[in-house]
Design a protein around this motif. Structure first.
Motif, PDB file in Angstrom:
ATOM      1  N   ARG A 170     142.410  -9.558 -34.418  1.00 47.21           N
ATOM      2  CA  ARG A 170     143.315 -10.672 -34.698  1.00 47.21           C
ATOM      3  C   ARG A 170     142.752 -11.557 -35.798  1.00 47.21           C
ATOM      4  O   ARG A 170     143.490 -12.022 -36.683  1.00 47.21           O
ATOM      5  N   GLY A 171     141.454 -11.789 -35.768  1.00 45.07           N
ATOM      6  CA  GLY A 171     140.836 -12.597 -36.816  1.00 45.07           C
ATOM      7  C   GLY A 171     140.984 -11.961 -38.187  1.00 45.07           C
ATOM      8  O   GLY A 171     141.259 -12.649 -39.178  1.00 45.07           O
ATOM      9  N   ARG A 172     140.815 -10.648 -38.267  1.00 40.56           N
ATOM     10  CA  ARG A 172     140.982  -9.956 -39.544  1.00 40.56           C
ATOM     11  C   ARG A 172     142.426 -10.015 -40.026  1.00 40.56           C
ATOM     12  O   ARG A 172     142.684 -10.141 -41.225  1.00 40.56           O
ATOM     13  N   GLN A 173     143.360  -9.912 -39.105  1.00 38.08           N
ATOM     14  CA  GLN A 173     144.766 -10.004 -39.494  1.00 38.08           C
ATOM     15  C   GLN A 173     145.073 -11.369 -40.101  1.00 38.08           C
ATOM     16  O   GLN A 173     145.742 -11.461 -41.144  1.00 38.08           O
ATOM     17  N   LEU A 174     144.596 -12.426 -39.448  1.00 39.22           N
ATOM     18  CA  LEU A 174     144.830 -13.773 -39.972  1.00 39.22           C
ATOM     19  C   LEU A 174     144.163 -13.955 -41.334  1.00 39.22           C
ATOM     20  O   LEU A 174     144.739 -14.551 -42.250  1.00 39.22           O
ATOM     21  N   ARG A 175     142.949 -13.434 -41.472  1.00 37.81           N
ATOM     22  CA  ARG A 175     142.248 -13.544 -42.750  1.00 37.81           C
ATOM     23  C   ARG A 175     142.972 -12.777 -43.847  1.00 37.81           C
ATOM     24  O   ARG A 175     143.145 -13.281 -44.967  1.00 37.81           O
ATOM     25  N   ASP A 176     143.407 -11.551 -43.545  1.00 41.44           N
ATOM     26  CA  ASP A 176     144.084 -10.733 -44.554  1.00 41.44           C
ATOM     27  C   ASP A 176     145.417 -11.346 -44.968  1.00 41.44           C
ATOM     28  O   ASP A 176     145.800 -11.284 -46.144  1.00 41.44           O
ATOM     29  N   GLU A 177     146.134 -11.915 -43.995  1.00 37.29           N
ATOM     30  CA  GLU A 177     147.406 -12.558 -44.335  1.00 37.29           C
ATOM     31  C   GLU A 177     147.181 -13.742 -45.269  1.00 37.29           C
ATOM     32  O   GLU A 177     147.907 -13.916 -46.259  1.00 37.29           O
ATOM     33  N   ARG A 178     146.178 -14.542 -44.967  1.00 37.33           N
ATOM     34  CA  ARG A 178     145.879 -15.698 -45.814  1.00 37.33           C
ATOM     35  C   ARG A 178     145.389 -15.258 -47.185  1.00 37.33           C
ATOM     36  O   ARG A 178     145.785 -15.825 -48.214  1.00 37.33           O
ATOM     37  N   ARG A 179     144.556 -14.241 -47.210  1.00 38.63           N
ATOM     38  CA  ARG A 179     144.036 -13.758 -48.488  1.00 38.63           C
ATOM     39  C   ARG A 179     145.152 -13.163 -49.338  1.00 38.63           C
ATOM     40  O   ARG A 179     145.177 -13.340 -50.554  1.00 38.63           O
ATOM     41  N   SER A 180     146.071 -12.451 -48.702  1.00 40.64           N
ATOM     42  CA  SER A 180     147.189 -11.872 -49.443  1.00 40.64           C
ATOM     43  C   SER A 180     148.049 -12.962 -50.073  1.00 40.64           C
ATOM     44  O   SER A 180     148.539 -12.814 -51.197  1.00 40.64           O
ATOM     45  N   GLU A 181     148.223 -14.070 -49.359  1.00 37.89           N
ATOM     46  CA  GLU A 181     148.987 -15.187 -49.918  1.00 37.89           C
ATOM     47  C   GLU A 181     148.280 -15.781 -51.132  1.00 37.89           C
ATOM     48  O   GLU A 181     148.920 -16.118 -52.135  1.00 37.89           O
ATOM     49  N   LEU A 182     146.967 -15.919 -51.043  1.00 42.12           N
ATOM     50  CA  LEU A 182     146.214 -16.509 -52.149  1.00 42.12           C
ATOM     51  C   LEU A 182     146.146 -15.577 -53.354  1.00 42.12           C
ATOM     52  O   LEU A 182     146.175 -16.037 -54.500  1.00 42.12           O
ATOM     53  N   GLU A 183     146.051 -14.278 -53.107  1.00 37.31           N
ATOM     54  CA  GLU A 183     145.933 -13.334 -54.215  1.00 37.31           C
ATOM     55  C   GLU A 183     147.235 -13.225 -55.000  1.00 37.31           C
ATOM     56  O   GLU A 183     147.238 -13.253 -56.226  1.00 37.31           O
ATOM     57  N   GLY A 184     148.341 -13.081 -54.324  1.00 36.33           N
ATOM     58  CA  GLY A 184     149.616 -12.944 -55.007  1.00 36.33           C
ATOM     59  C   GLY A 184     149.818 -11.548 -55.581  1.00 36.33           C
ATOM     60  O   GLY A 184     148.913 -10.706 -55.584  1.00 36.33           O
ATOM     61  N   ASP A 185     151.011 -11.308 -56.082  1.00 34.44           N
ATOM     62  CA  ASP A 185     151.352  -9.999 -56.629  1.00 34.44           C
ATOM     63  C   ASP A 185     150.615  -9.756 -57.944  1.00 34.44           C
ATOM     64  O   ASP A 185     150.547 -10.631 -58.808  1.00 34.44           O
ATOM     65  N   LEU A 186     150.071  -8.560 -58.095  1.00 29.65           N
ATOM     66  CA  LEU A 186     149.260  -8.235 -59.271  1.00 29.65           C
ATOM     67  C   LEU A 186     150.098  -8.194 -60.544  1.00 29.65           C
ATOM     68  O   LEU A 186     149.709  -8.748 -61.580  1.00 29.65           O
ATOM     69  N   LYS A 187     151.250  -7.552 -60.496  1.00 33.28           N
ATOM     70  CA  LYS A 187     152.077  -7.443 -61.699  1.00 33.28           C
ATOM     71  C   LYS A 187     152.577  -8.811 -62.148  1.00 33.28           C
ATOM     72  O   LYS A 187     152.625  -9.102 -63.347  1.00 33.28           O
ATOM     73  N   GLU A 188     152.947  -9.655 -61.185  1.00 31.54           N
ATOM     74  CA  GLU A 188     153.370 -11.008 -61.546  1.00 31.54           C
ATOM     75  C   GLU A 188     152.223 -11.779 -62.185  1.00 31.54           C
ATOM     76  O   GLU A 188     152.432 -12.552 -63.132  1.00 31.54           O
TER      77      GLU A 188
END
Length: 276
Positions: A170-188
């Motif tokens: 669960r901790g990894r899921q929360l971390r990955d979700e937050r990290r994905s939000e911060l990273e954003g789409d690569l092509k954009e």
């Protein structure tokens, strides 16, 4: 020897049977050790435990592995059990409950898989599953009387491990979700970088950023651009993939993509490596 099994054996066959029982114990222990290595590796890939050092010991079998950390944990656990219980008779209660508990969980998982895959009609799964589970659960209930005699140990270990694994997951899921939000789409990000090229200074040199290869902009690269307003003239996003073979094919080992623009100096490199 007062063990009923050995009392059934003729006196002349006692020592050979002891040797045979010892060999059987060694074989069984090796199976447990190998299984622990394999389960730990699979749990790490699924995100239930941290990544551990895994040593592949065969060029032909990918599943033939050695995990030093798990090996030492098993050693410490065995020594602690032997010192704590002091006799195989006292360990029997713990072993019996752990054994039937494993069978019960395996049975539940098997029929859950059959239900999810839908290869059998649902009515057949329910009937066959009910028959097997009735038999298995009868043994589980019969073994509950052993909880006070030592069966509490596998139950406690199971609860602790389940809590640790699910918490880590669960901790990894929360971390990955937050990290994905911060990273954003690569092509954009690449398009935005090209549109705002006047505010980003391209500096000499080459920078390599590790990428998960999921179409997300590496957080380190985004932070470098946002805080330093600079990006190297040659920027490489590197993704590492492990193949199922011990060594990857040289012709397929490296692939390069320009992310839509061939003149911005940003490229995505995928390196496919064997498991050895």
């Amino acid at each position: 020897m007062h063990n009923p099994f050995f009392l059934m054996i003729p006196h002349w066959a006692l020592l050979p049977m002891v040797a045979l029982a010892t060999l059987a114990t060694v074989i069984a222990s090796q199976a447990v050790i190998s299984g622990a290595f394999s389960v730990t590796q699979q749990a790490a890939r699924l995100g239930y435990v941290p990544r551990l050092r895994v040593i592949h010991t065969s060029t032909e079998e990918r599943g033939q592995i050695y995990t030093p950390f798990v090996n030492w944990v098993l050693l410490a656990a065995v020594v602690a059990l032997v010192i704590g219980f002091r006799s195989s008779a006292r360990l029997a209660a713990a072993y019996g409950l752990a054994d039937i508990g494993t069978i019960a969980v395996s049975t539940l998982l098997f029929f859950a898989l059959m239900w999810a895959r839908g290869q059998w009609p649902r009515w057949r799964i329910l009937i066959v599953g009910a028959l097997f589970l009735t038999l298995v659960l009868a043994f589980v209930v019969a073994n509950t009387v052993k909880i006070a005699e030592g069966g509490w140990l596998p139950v406690t270990i199971a609860i602790v491990l389940f809590s640790l694994l699910t918490t880590w997951r669960r901790g990894r899921q929360l971390r990955d979700e937050r990290r994905s939000e911060l990273e954003g789409d690569l092509k954009e990000f690449v398009v935005g970088l090209r549109d705002g090229a006047s505010t980003v200074q391209r500096v000499p040199g080459c920078a390599v950023f590790l990428s998960r290869g999921e179409g997300r902009a590496p957080l380190a690269m985004r932070a470098n651009v946002e805080h330093n307003h600079a990006l190297h003239e040659s920027t490489v996003l590197l993704t590492l993939e492990t193949t199922s073979s011990p060594r990857s094919d040289p012709d397929e080992r490296i692939s390069v993509a320009d992310l839509g623009f061939s003149d911005d100096g940003i490229s995505h490199v995928t390196a496919r490596l064997g498991y050895l």
